[in-house]
Design an enzyme around this catalytic site. Structure first.
Site, mmCIF file in Angstrom:
data_model
loop_
_atom_site.group_PDB
_atom_site.id
_atom_site.type_symbol
_atom_site.label_atom_id
_atom_site.label_comp_id
_atom_site.label_asym_id
_atom_site.label_seq_id
_atom_site.Cartn_x
_atom_site.Cartn_y
_atom_site.Cartn_z
ATOM 1 N N LYS A 36 0.870 4.054 -2.965
ATOM 2 C CA LYS A 36 0.486 5.437 -2.686
ATOM 3 C C LYS A 36 1.618 6.421 -2.994
ATOM 4 O O LYS A 36 1.369 7.560 -3.406
ATOM 5 C CB LYS A 36 0.024 5.565 -1.237
ATOM 6 N N TYR A 72 0.829 -1.212 0.000
ATOM 7 C CA TYR A 72 0.000 0.000 0.000
ATOM 8 C C TYR A 72 0.866 1.265 0.000
ATOM 9 O O TYR A 72 0.611 2.199 -0.761
ATOM 10 C CB TYR A 72 -0.908 -0.039 1.231
#
Length: 255
Positions: free
Chosen positions: A160, A156
């Site tokens: 991002k 993640y």
């Protein structure tokens, strides 16, 4: 005539069945945009559409897997045919597959990269042609404070952080066509995703929420509307000289 007053201006919000995406769809509709509410299952998006319509707005539920190029192309074509050519895109769709690195599977990695990075790439590639034709467009990508690094989120955090690089590159490539690209990196936001995190680590939600809020300078957790307000600014005509920026909406400084 402003962007929001022009009936031909249409926004697509991905992952808009709930949470930040739903709040953003409602806010953009209130700003005067017709909104395509895109989510993996069309039926899941219908609640947001009903809320938009109940408030007097125009919306369309669209089902698509943003990581599938064929589904993305079909979805954007449908939006153009039924609502009008989309000139605002909010890449919000996201998933988590949290785990420590030594426990993280290849599927955990690929799923998160597919939705966040591949999905944002495919959606942007499909929508930009409409923006270029209109000589006006707004792209907003949803990053996270996790881009700065976060235990148990190698996938993640990487995705991002990648969205921030994508945003800056889009700003450079598309600026000459009247298109801006910006990125919002939310901090701790009350949502289904953060509730799932508390459950995953075995903490009571109220205890977890209070502990997280105490660490934030403004002494409260973020709400989905906080992010929707920031999207509203980025897609406005008044933000036409703001591009390639990453803003941390986190209740305090992050960099």
């Amino acid at each position: 005539m402003t962007a929001a007053q022009d009936p031909q201006r249409v926004a697509i919000v991905t992952g808009a069945a709930r949470g930040i995406g739903a709040a953003t769809a409602l806010r953009l509709a209130a700003d005067g945009f017709a909104v395509a509410v895109l989510d993996l299952e069309e039926s899941a998006a219908e609640g947001t559409v009903r809320a938009v319509e109940a408030a007097g707005g125009r919306a369309l539920a669209v089902g698509a897997d943003v990581a599938d190029s064929g589904q993305v192309s079909a979805a954007v074509e449908r939006v153009a045919a039924e609502l009008g050519a989309p000139t605002v895109l909010v890449n919000n769709a996201g998933v988590t597959r949290d785990n420590l690195l030594f426990k993280m599977t290849e599927s955990d990695w690929d799923t998160v990269m597919g939705v966040h990075l591949r999905g944002s790439f495919l959606m942007t590639r499909a929508v930009q042609q409409h923006m270029v034709a209109a000589k006006w467009g707004r792209i907003v990508n949803l990053s996270s404070t996790s881009a700065l690094g976060n235990r148990g989120q190698a996938n993640y955090s990487t995705a991002k952080a990648g969205l921030q690089g994508l945003t800056k590159t889009l700003a450079i490539e598309l600026g000459k066509f009247g298109i801006t690209a910006n990125c919002i990196a939310p901090g701790f936001i009350v949502s289904d995703m953060t509730r799932a995190t508390a459950e995953r680590i075995g903490q009571d939600w109220d205890t977890y929420l209070a502990a997280r809020a105490a660490q934030i300078p403004v002494n409260r957790a973020g709400q989905v509307e906080d992010i929707a307000h920031t999207v509203s600014f980025f897609v406005s005509d008044g933000a036409g000289f703001v591009s390639g920026q990453v803003i941390y909406v986190a209740g305090g400084p992050r960099a």
